[in-house]
Design an enzyme around this catalytic site. Structure first.
Site, short mmCIF file in Angstrom:
data_model
loop_
_atom_site.label_atom_id
_atom_site.label_comp_id
_atom_site.label_asym_id
_atom_site.label_seq_id
_atom_site.Cartn_x
_atom_site.Cartn_y
_atom_site.Cartn_z
N LYS A 9 6.96 2.91 18.20
CA LYS A 9 6.87 4.38 18.02
C LYS A 9 7.35 5.15 19.03
O LYS A 9 7.78 6.36 18.81
CB LYS A 9 5.32 4.87 17.45
N THR A 53 0.89 -1.27 0.17
CA THR A 53 -0.19 0.00 -0.05
C THR A 53 0.83 1.19 -0.08
O THR A 53 0.73 2.10 -0.76
CB THR A 53 -0.92 -0.16 1.16
N GLY A 80 -2.64 4.26 6.29
CA GLY A 80 -3.44 4.40 5.02
C GLY A 80 -2.28 4.93 4.01
O GLY A 80 -1.32 5.47 4.23
#
Lengths: 433, 433
Positions: A212, A19, A309
């Site tokens: 993270k 993606t 995304g």
């Protein structure tokens, strides 16, 4: 425009065409002119690599050289920047990143796991070779938080960094609350929707978000990445009852990362916490990410946006690429990697109020016994609420005053001996945000 | 640490020693080592300038040369970066900034008015001389929004930028709502608290926030700064009744800046708007600032933080200074000033739903007359609410469907002829956020 583009094009080799990789290529193809005018030079893809060449992809790759081996891609003479979008904390991603640095390439990566485990060694190697590694896309998707922390807020002694940085977990918790569904049901929904990593534990156990957090910590506190010291607690044990009770008390439960430098050392936690429902973190619904940075000069800065995304992640990757095209070159973690301090992990987290839920046998003196044990451990009660009960047992909610988790655990360990507590009490930190 | 600081110190000349100037000096004095390790070199103040040398200031200036004339400060051979913290869109701030560029200095400024009026000329001069002007502190205080927009989100075609960027106005609106006090009373409170500019019109008429919006526009859309085209409407006419009615309908009123590039040209507005109470903008209370950036790839990014004050503004100034120390040099507005397009101002703002409040004479057919006139102008009604009324008149609230402001104004102009509307109707845009 030509006269503005006097510099040679910046040439990318992109490894990984999922993606994110195809999103980056699409962005370069559709916005070439805009990117060139902002970057001061053209940005070109010269070569790509992925596991499966024959897989159908809805971008045109015909103009790019193909490499089966990402290491060879990273070493190509016509590549200036190696863009690593394969993922994984070892294997090809690590080998190719090391090869790129050894071959004198800059690196742009979205790989939080790789940097959480090998960030220090990679940064030292890159800086010794005069190269940079940039990783905006590794943390909080499209939110330019690495840039904000490393550059925009560089004049601040950072006091605390917090973040909701796993959209899948926040989606699950939001959905549990709004639909009144138990964790297991929503987990299966999320899996069916493709929201979960192949290994869901990376999401729901807080590992991905912990990766993270450890990267933000390194920048914020000038310390080596220390992922192993992140206290991890996932969302799998959160009961729908706790979400409801928290709401009644004015809170929402979030998988919240907190990093702060205390007198006792570096504290890094990724765990379910209660935050006030009206705070920016409490208002965060669904898959959106949020990072809160607190600096001595600037006070509190809140950054919010899509955490995953195609578009958001490609935006972050290309932000880094444009920086390199513009000649922006700073140390990987904001100061030379060799100057990063060896952090001491705080053995004990800073005190906080806690939310407690337990079920008591409905008999006289039960509550008094609990209150006594809490008090003896130094845990004082701020608010207590006895809920409507069935015949034999009564659920009790307690909000404590600030105490250490140790004191609380000490008290919780003594509760079974009272003989009035049914099952396992639930305890969650209430984070002041 | 010494071995890491091989570069020469970066030497600053600071003009303006008010809250921000002394804040910058304090930050440099207290965090010299941290700044040096992050910047890769020491940052030193060599000379300062202000109107009144004898004014007591609680920072030690004894180590710095004094210049009475900021132009001379800007020209000093020992100054690398001219830091302009005087303010004002002309006069000494402009003269000294021009002198600094002519003398080959980089400039860091917090001066939104100067750049809103002269940004294009200054940027062209700076870039012709190979110099940069940086202005993070000019927009939204401590929020690193210029950096986010110019660098972090550089790969995005920006579709809209919105912001609450005048903390004083947001304080006034918040206080009107929470205390139920009229505008005039809260305005005087704000003045007494020192929240207002010497010329309060800069705040409450939206001029200061409009300056900021015009700078964001230029970066977002690659156009020359065009402050004169910003539609300005202040908060002075907002009635406490509108704040209450908006709340009942699920909205809050904010002095909201909106910039977007439409098919009809560049739209820039700074005006009171209704935003959903549960949106990040609607949740923004008190003096805090918020900027919302929408990009084609990244989606919506929200940035929130203190918009003014010593610490936040000093943080922004020093973020720019550290960038310069690190060698980060990009065009003032993100692309060469000579390549910025001449924007065409949109003659008509994009359609939106509107909030309308008017008082009608309480007689049969009054409402029908209003509805007819609205309908004839192409303004259809989404929701209408007739409020409890006194003997002769009845307040009416209307939320329209999307329509242009022109169509609405056309209808409003025809209302007096009906003979049923008492006083002036109030109309405010409902911004989709």
């Amino acid at each position: 425009m030509t006269e503005l583009l006097m510099s040679a094009p910046l040439r990318l080799g992109i490894a990984g065409l999922g993606t994110v990789g195809t999103g980056v290529i699409r962005l370069i193809q559709t916005e070439a002119e805009m990117i060139a005018i902002r970057a001061g030079r053209a940005v070109q893809v010269v070569a790509v690599s992925a596991r499966d060449r024959s897989k159908p992809r809805d971008v045109d790759l015909s103009g790019y050289a193909w490499e089966d081996d990402p290491v060879r891609l990273a070493q190509r003479a016509d590549v200036d920047v190696f863009v690593e979008l394969m993922g994984g904390d070892s294997g090809p991603a690590k080998a190719a990143t090391e090869a790129a640095i050894a071959a004198g390439k800059d690196v742009v990566t979205a790989n939080k796991a790789l940097l959480a485990h090998h960030g220090q060694a990679l940064a030292e190697a890159a800086e010794a070779a005069g190269r940079v590694i940039r990783f905006e896309a590794a943390v909080a998707g499209g939110i330019p938080v690495i840039k904000a922390l490393t550059e925009g807020l560089a004049a601040n002694r950072i006091t605390r960094v917090m973040g909701v940085m796993n959209g899948t977990c926040n989606y699950i918790l939001t959905r549990m609350e709004s639909a009144g569904l138990p964790y297991e049901t929503v987990f299966e929904e999320a899996r069916a929707l493709g929201y979960l990593e192949a290994d869901p534990s990376l999401d729901v156990d807080g590992i991905d978000a912990g990766h993270k957090l450890s990267l933000l910590s390194a920048i914020a506190f000038g310390t080596r990445v220390f992922f192993d010291a992140v206290e991890l607690e996932g969302i799998g044990r959160i009961d729908i009852a706790d979400i409801r009770h928290a709401a009644e008390l004015g809170y929402r439960i979030k998988l919240l990362g907190v990093a702060q430098m205390t007198g006792r050392g570096l504290e890094q936690r990724m765990s379910p916490c209660l935050v006030p429902v009206n705070s920016p973190l409490g208002q965060l619904q669904g898959g959106t990410n949020m990072v809160v940075i607190e600096g001595a000069a600037v006070g509190q800065i809140v950054l919010r946006g899509a955490g995953a995304g195609e578009g958001p992640t490609a935006s972050a990757v290309m932000g880094d690429v444009i920086d390199l095209a513009r000649g922006i070159r700073i140390p990987v973690f904001g100061q030379p990697a060799v100057s990063l301090a060896d952090p001491v992990a705080a053995a004990v987290a800073a005190p906080a109020p806690f939310y407690l839920r337990m079920t008591l046998q409905d008999k006289p003196g039960a509550l008094a016994k609990v209150a006594t044990i809490l008090g003896e451990a130094g845990v004082s009660i701020d608010r207590m609420r006895q809920r409507g009960h069935d015949e034999e047992t009564a659920p009790v909610l307690i909000v404590t005053h600030r105490c250490t988790r140790d004191a609380l655990d000490h008290a919780l360990a003594r509760l079974p001996a009272t003989g009035v507590v049914v099952g396992e009490p639930v305890a969650m930190r209430i984070e002041a945000v």
